[in-house]
Design an enzyme around this catalytic site. Structure first.
Site, mmCIF file in Angstrom:
data_model
loop_
_atom_site.group_PDB
_atom_site.id
_atom_site.type_symbol
_atom_site.label_atom_id
_atom_site.label_comp_id
_atom_site.label_asym_id
_atom_site.label_seq_id
_atom_site.Cartn_x
_atom_site.Cartn_y
_atom_site.Cartn_z
ATOM 1 N N ALA A 43 1.011 -1.476 0.228
ATOM 2 C CA ALA A 43 -0.049 -0.143 -0.412
ATOM 3 C C ALA A 43 1.135 0.966 0.092
ATOM 4 O O ALA A 43 0.675 1.745 0.449
ATOM 5 C CB ALA A 43 -0.906 0.588 0.952
ATOM 6 N N ARG B 230 -2.769 7.977 -10.653
ATOM 7 C CA ARG B 230 -3.471 7.774 -11.818
ATOM 8 C C ARG B 230 -4.486 8.406 -11.332
ATOM 9 O O ARG B 230 -5.910 8.144 -11.876
ATOM 10 C CB ARG B 230 -3.254 6.745 -12.085
ATOM 11 N N TYR C 60 -32.787 26.625 15.259
ATOM 12 C CA TYR C 60 -31.947 26.049 15.534
ATOM 13 C C TYR C 60 -31.321 26.586 17.056
ATOM 14 O O TYR C 60 -31.902 27.157 17.773
ATOM 15 C CB TYR C 60 -30.470 27.264 15.124
ATOM 16 N N ALA D 5 -41.924 28.482 15.494
ATOM 17 C CA ALA D 5 -40.940 29.178 14.183
ATOM 18 C C ALA D 5 -40.180 30.010 14.669
ATOM 19 O O ALA D 5 -40.360 30.781 14.673
ATOM 20 C CB ALA D 5 -42.286 29.025 12.728
ATOM 21 N N ARG E 141 -39.936 41.739 23.663
ATOM 22 C CA ARG E 141 -39.677 43.108 22.805
ATOM 23 C C ARG E 141 -40.371 44.402 23.634
ATOM 24 O O ARG E 141 -41.511 44.693 24.487
ATOM 25 C CB ARG E 141 -40.631 42.513 21.746
HETATM 26 C C1 UD1 Z 1 0.156 -4.678 -10.517
HETATM 27 C C2 UD1 Z 1 1.348 -6.379 -11.641
HETATM 28 C C3 UD1 Z 1 0.246 -6.076 -12.238
HETATM 29 C C4 UD1 Z 1 -1.581 -6.958 -11.884
HETATM 30 C C5 UD1 Z 1 -1.389 -5.553 -10.835
HETATM 31 C C6 UD1 Z 1 -2.766 -5.888 -10.515
HETATM 32 C C7 UD1 Z 1 3.360 -5.328 -10.839
HETATM 33 C C8 UD1 Z 1 4.439 -4.823 -10.994
HETATM 34 N N1 UD1 Z 1 2.172 -5.479 -11.530
HETATM 35 O O1 UD1 Z 1 -0.101 -3.748 -11.592
HETATM 36 O O2 UD1 Z 1 0.919 -7.545 -13.011
HETATM 37 O O3 UD1 Z 1 -2.212 -7.505 -13.205
HETATM 38 O O4 UD1 Z 1 -1.089 -5.434 -10.186
HETATM 39 O O5 UD1 Z 1 -4.026 -5.288 -10.727
HETATM 40 O O6 UD1 Z 1 2.969 -5.602 -9.238
HETATM 41 N N2 UD1 Z 1 2.871 -0.476 -4.632
HETATM 42 C C9 UD1 Z 1 3.867 -0.110 -3.503
HETATM 43 N N3 UD1 Z 1 5.409 -0.028 -3.565
HETATM 44 C C10 UD1 Z 1 5.545 0.828 -4.342
HETATM 45 C C11 UD1 Z 1 4.843 0.291 -6.502
HETATM 46 C C12 UD1 Z 1 3.842 -0.160 -5.255
HETATM 47 O O7 UD1 Z 1 3.460 -0.773 -2.192
HETATM 48 O O8 UD1 Z 1 6.732 0.649 -4.611
HETATM 49 C C13 UD1 Z 1 1.865 -0.896 -4.161
HETATM 50 C C14 UD1 Z 1 0.689 0.632 -4.704
HETATM 51 O O9 UD1 Z 1 0.776 1.072 -3.642
HETATM 52 C C15 UD1 Z 1 -0.410 -0.897 -4.606
HETATM 53 C C16 UD1 Z 1 0.158 -1.632 -5.125
HETATM 54 O O10 UD1 Z 1 1.598 -2.486 -4.489
HETATM 55 O O11 UD1 Z 1 -1.771 -1.058 -3.597
HETATM 56 C C17 UD1 Z 1 0.404 -2.433 -6.591
HETATM 57 O O12 UD1 Z 1 1.295 -1.560 -7.633
HETATM 58 P P1 UD1 Z 1 0.196 -0.429 -8.574
HETATM 59 O O13 UD1 Z 1 1.066 0.437 -9.128
HETATM 60 O O14 UD1 Z 1 -0.782 -0.230 -8.938
HETATM 61 O O15 UD1 Z 1 0.468 -2.257 -9.989
HETATM 62 P P2 UD1 Z 1 -0.380 -2.518 -10.945
HETATM 63 O O16 UD1 Z 1 0.320 -1.507 -11.964
HETATM 64 O O17 UD1 Z 1 -1.556 -2.222 -10.695
HETATM 65 CA CA CA Z 2 -2.873 -1.401 -9.523
#
Ligand code: UD1
Ligand code: CA
Length: 457
Positions: free
Chosen positions: A13, A19, A373, A387, A447
């Protein structure tokens, strides 16, 4: 699970969630009023209890704050160099915790159904997989990682950006859902091999699959069809797509429990809302937080309710807004009522149109029917508030309390300048500005007297 397996869970996470175009980290983006990560925990908590770790990084303090007081194990990934790097960051702690396996889940996959998770764990463990992962087959695989198979067996996961039909063959529609079960002992030597030589310049967790296959390890891709609950959320369109699915599921569940929901397609219920069979809702309406609606309570359209308790037989009329309110048995509020935190209506009390209550109690059977109020006010039993009555609770610096005792009658357009008390059974003349306490059984008029003068033509 056999006795020799100790399985923990790791939620990834830390990512920026670029995006989403938001100042909030992605895992705090909300579906029906609750953050994405909350749903992930709801699925994991019953299975893993204290054995859940979460990798956080981007705006980590906001994530910690959102789950403060829950004793979560957070691991900090200070630079977000990819999902593989997030795993590397957490690895030592997982190993030291004595786990044999870890379920790794992307924090942006909030709708993962628990039965599906249990089946996945069973299937991966019974196949003795060194790595198990969930796959989906989609008509449009978009930006998800592609699952490459040779003669039916998983060979690798290639990220969409890096997929080259010349090199890897015709593009598959089977994709990686981002949920893995890793055998810790098997994966430890593979982790060091991750590199960031790819189109994104990131360390990919998904490269582990190819490495494991090379080492003739057992890799199991568990086919989950095209279950939309497993789709990751990366942008606002995907967020609302998942939210719509969740909304429809929740509404359907409550309908099945015996709640009457008119126009159910326009009703939004948060995941912690509880409704008793026999409650009646009219769409469109939105109910969030820890709201409870009892049997026989009826909520009409265009209402917005959060963290409120609605007792049996109460009616909330259209266009009302309730936040942190308690509405007693057989009460009626609205249309256009606004009940703010600490508003308490006791049995049979009534508030009508354009009445606002904050941190105030309206006693049994008392009424404030129009344009009023009530702030920091305690109203007794059987009181009638005319009122346009306003409690002037704020002097610019401090808030003060108003007390209106049982059976008092407040004439229309009265200002009660707090701190002030209207005694039991007393009457206030319309248009008064009350600045002094009124004893019991009195009539107070404050009043200026009316003068009738001859008109000069
Ligand atoms: C990732 C997978 C992809 C899969 C998809 C499914 C990889 C390289 N790709 O892509 O194959 O189809 O999920 O939903 O894993 N995160 C970190 N640290 C980081 C980068 C990301 O904790 O440095 C966490 C993000 O917060 C996220 C999760 O990893 O919750 C996935 O990262 P995200 O960038 O969303 O991966 P996708 O491009 O969706
Ligand atoms: Ca993702």
């Amino acid at each position: 699970m056999s006795a020799r397996e100790t399985i923990g869970a790791l939620v990834l996470a830390a990512g920026k969630g670029t995006r989403m175009h938001s100042d909030k980290p992605k895992v705090l983006q909300e579906l029906l009023g609750a953050p994405m990560l909350r749903y992930v925990y709801t699925a994991l908590d019953p299975l893993f209890g204290e054995g859940i770790w979460t990798v956080i990084g981007h705006k980590a303090e906001m994530v910690e704050q959102a789950f403060a007081g829950e004793d979560r194990n957070f691991i900090h990934q200070t630079e977000q160099l990819g999902t593989g790097h997030a795993l590397q960051t957490a690895w030592d702690e997982l190993v030291e915790s004595g786990l044999t396996h870890v379920l790794v889940i992307n924090g942006d996959t909030p709708l993962l159904p628990q039965p599906r998770l249990i089946n996945f764990l069973k299937e991966s463990l019974t196949s003795n997989a060194d790595i198990g992962f969930m796959t989906l087959t989609l008509p449009h695989p978009g930006l998800f990682g592609r699952v490459v198979r040779h003669l039916g067996d998983v060979a690798a996961i290639i990220e969409a950006k890096d997929y080259d039909e010349g090199l890897h063959g015709p593009e598959p529609r089977e994709i990686n859902a981002g949920i893995y079960l890793l055998n810790i002992a098997s994966v430890t030597p593979l982790l060091k091999r991750l590199s960031n030589e790819n189109k994104s310049g990131e360390y990919y967790i998904t490269d582990l699959i190819g490495f494991a296959v090379e080492q003739q390890m057992t890799v199991t891709g568990v086919d989950c069809g095209n279950d939309p609950h497993l789709l990751g959320i990366n942008n606002p369109a995907e967020l609302v797509r998942s939210e719509s699915l969740l909304r429809a599921n929740l509404v359907m569940e409550w309908l099945d429990q015996g709640v009457t929901i008119h126009a159910p397609e326009y009703v939004r219920l948060g995941p912690r809302v509880t409704l008793e069979p026999g409650a009646v809702l009219h769409g469109p309406c939105e109910i969030y937080g820890k709201t409870h609606v009892s049997r026989g309570a009826e909520i009409y359209s265009n209402t917005w309710i959060k963290d409120s308790n609605l007792a049996e037989g109460c009616v909330i009329h259209p266009f009302s807004h309730l936040d942190g309110a308690t509405v007693g048995k057989d009460c009626s509020a609205g249309p256009y009522a606004r009940l703010r935190p600490g508003a308490v209506m006791e049995q049979g009390a009534k508030v009508g149109n354009f009445v606002e209550m904050k941190k105030s109690v309206l006693g049994v059977g008392s009424k404030a029917n129009h344009f009023t109020y009530l702030g920091d006010t305690e109203v007794g039993t059987g009181v009638n508030i005319g009122a346009g009555t306003i409690t002037c609770n704020y002097d610019g610096v401090n808030k003060h309390k108003t007390t209106i005792e049982d059976y008092a009658f407040i004439g229309s357009n009265t200002s009660l300048v707090a701190p002030v008390c209207v005694g039991k059974n007393s009457l206030v003349g319309a248009g008064s500005v009350i600045t002094k306490d009124i004893p019991e059984n009195s009539v107070a008029v404050a009043r200026s007297r009316q003068k009738n003068l001859p008109k000069k033509c």
